[in-house]
Design a protein around this motif. Structure first.
Motif, mmCIF file in Angstrom:
data_model
loop_
_atom_site.group_PDB
_atom_site.id
_atom_site.type_symbol
_atom_site.label_atom_id
_atom_site.label_comp_id
_atom_site.label_asym_id
_atom_site.label_seq_id
_atom_site.Cartn_x
_atom_site.Cartn_y
_atom_site.Cartn_z
ATOM 1 N N PRO A 126 2.159 -0.255 10.503
ATOM 2 C CA PRO A 126 2.448 0.327 9.190
ATOM 3 C C PRO A 126 3.875 0.886 9.163
ATOM 4 N N PHE A 127 4.488 0.900 7.995
ATOM 5 C CA PHE A 127 5.838 1.454 7.856
ATOM 6 C C PHE A 127 5.801 2.979 7.884
ATOM 7 N N ALA A 128 4.782 3.544 7.249
ATOM 8 C CA ALA A 128 4.698 5.009 7.122
ATOM 9 C C ALA A 128 3.231 5.412 6.991
ATOM 10 N N PRO A 129 2.927 6.676 7.362
ATOM 11 C CA PRO A 129 1.580 7.174 7.111
ATOM 12 C C PRO A 129 1.377 7.398 5.601
ATOM 13 N N PRO A 130 0.162 7.359 5.080
ATOM 14 C CA PRO A 130 -1.094 7.263 5.813
ATOM 15 C C PRO A 130 -1.419 5.836 6.221
ATOM 16 N N TYR A 131 -2.141 5.728 7.333
ATOM 17 C CA TYR A 131 -2.772 4.449 7.659
ATOM 18 C C TYR A 131 -4.138 4.731 8.272
ATOM 19 N N TYR A 134 -4.781 8.345 10.047
ATOM 20 C CA TYR A 134 -3.530 8.830 10.639
ATOM 21 C C TYR A 134 -2.634 9.318 9.509
ATOM 22 N N TYR A 135 -2.385 10.617 9.516
ATOM 23 C CA TYR A 135 -1.502 11.184 8.502
ATOM 24 C C TYR A 135 -0.918 12.488 9.035
ATOM 25 N N TRP A 136 0.205 12.918 8.439
ATOM 26 C CA TRP A 136 0.839 14.171 8.869
ATOM 27 C C TRP A 136 -0.188 15.302 8.824
ATOM 28 N N PRO A 137 -0.228 16.137 9.866
ATOM 29 C CA PRO A 137 -1.344 17.088 10.007
ATOM 30 C C PRO A 137 -1.286 18.340 9.135
ATOM 31 N N GLY A 147 -0.298 15.593 1.047
ATOM 32 C CA GLY A 147 0.518 14.386 0.873
ATOM 33 C C GLY A 147 -0.275 13.196 0.368
ATOM 34 N N ARG A 148 0.149 12.027 0.781
ATOM 35 C CA ARG A 148 -0.555 10.807 0.354
ATOM 36 C C ARG A 148 -1.838 10.581 1.143
ATOM 37 N N GLY A 149 -1.949 11.279 2.266
ATOM 38 C CA GLY A 149 -3.183 11.164 3.046
ATOM 39 C C GLY A 149 -4.377 11.697 2.262
ATOM 40 N N GLY A 173 -2.247 0.007 6.255
ATOM 41 C CA GLY A 173 -1.270 0.945 5.695
ATOM 42 C C GLY A 173 -1.195 0.823 4.180
ATOM 43 N N GLN A 174 -0.420 1.703 3.571
ATOM 44 C CA GLN A 174 -0.222 1.814 2.118
ATOM 45 C C GLN A 174 -1.488 2.403 1.468
ATOM 46 N N THR A 175 -1.315 3.566 0.874
ATOM 47 C CA THR A 175 -2.453 4.301 0.304
ATOM 48 C C THR A 175 -3.341 3.429 -0.578
ATOM 49 N N ALA A 176 -2.734 2.714 -1.528
ATOM 50 C CA ALA A 176 -3.542 1.931 -2.473
ATOM 51 C C ALA A 176 -4.280 0.803 -1.760
#
Ligand SMILES: N[C@@H](CCC(=O)N[C@@H](CS)C(=O)NCC(=O)O)C(=O)O
Length: 244
Positions: A58-63, A6-9, A13-15, A72-75
């Motif tokens: 999760p607080f924010a994408p990506p998850y 799940y990430y902005w399409p 970004g971090r996705g 959640g959290q990229t790392a």
């Protein structure tokens, strides 16, 4: 396991750090917000973060959704995927070291994001342009060389395996480093021209990663979103010039 990212399409970004790991692993995954229809698209991305049905939102994408887990959290996502797909050392010390490097890279990415959004991610760039110029000058002169010099040194210390950041094999942090080097070249071509000569190991890593068969196929595919000015790496020539 079939993963759902799940990430902005419309942005890397971090996705992108997660996409690169999934692609190199040859994993089967769906990029849910890039699909349309029921239970997909941006509404699905937002709903998972808001619904009361998810106990650990999760607080924010990506998850990433992996079976019943929502991570959640990229790392953190990469720390989950790495050992499962041969993209992290097996032993604990090595796994922690890759995770530590990934967290340091996340800090760097946060500072890169601050070049165009030094006051708030919720304001437009044009509303914080003056601060952005000042912040970028600092980052290009001092912070980016400090981070890049650190990672170059980490590679040098990897001794005879100096082709990678950690050990004798590619790990997920190498893929993330590739993405950061690529992004810096897009956002700050002037500054990056100097860095290419100074951080030879990192640039060799970038060249090597982009030629890996699965990564090369991914980069040439429509799954790879092109760099654009909505992501973390943005091309504002005035900011590149702020580096001197
Ligand atoms: N530390 C988090 C940062 C996540 C993050 O900042 N996500 C951005 C997109 S790249 C976002 O949508 N943030 C929304 C917000 O912070 O309100 C990570 O590495 O995953």
């Amino acid at each position: 396991m079939k993963y759902e990212l799940y990430y902005w399409p419309t942005i890397q970004g971090r996705g992108e750090y997660v996409r690169l790991a999934l692609e190199e692993a040859g994993s089967s995954y769906r990029d849910i917000a890039r699909e349309s229809g029921r239970g997909r698209g941006v509404p699905a991305l937002l709903s998972m973060m808001r619904t009361r049905r998810v106990a650990r939102p999760p607080f924010a994408p990506p998850y990433l959704k992996a079976g019943r887990l929502i991570i959640g959290q990229t790392a953190n996502i990469l720390a989950f995927l790495g050992p499962r797909h041969g993209l992290a050392p097996r032993e604990e010390g090595g796994r922690l070291w890759v995770h530590q490097l990934q967290l340091t890279l996340s800090d760097f990415v946060g500072e890169i994001h601050d070049t165009h959004h030094p006051i708030s991610p919720d304001l437009y760039y044009r509303e914080q342009e003056k601060e952005a110029l000042r912040r970028t000058a600092e980052i290009l002169k001092r912070r980016a060389p400090k981070y890049l010099g650190y990672f170059e040194d980490v590679m040098a210390r990897n001794g005879r395996h100096a082709r990678y950041l950690v050990g004798a094999r590619l790990s997920y942090v190498d893929l993330s480093m590739f993405q950061v080097v690529a992004g810096l070249g897009f956002a700050f071509p002037r500054a990056a021209a100097k860095w290419t000569r100074r951080y030879k190991r990192l640039y060799a890593l970038h060249a090597q990663v982009q030629e890996r068969p699965r990564i090369a196929a991914y980069l040439a595919s429509p799954r790879r979103i092109a760099f654009n000015n909505d992501g973390v790496f943005r091309q504002y020539p005035e900011l590149d010039l702020a580096g001197g």
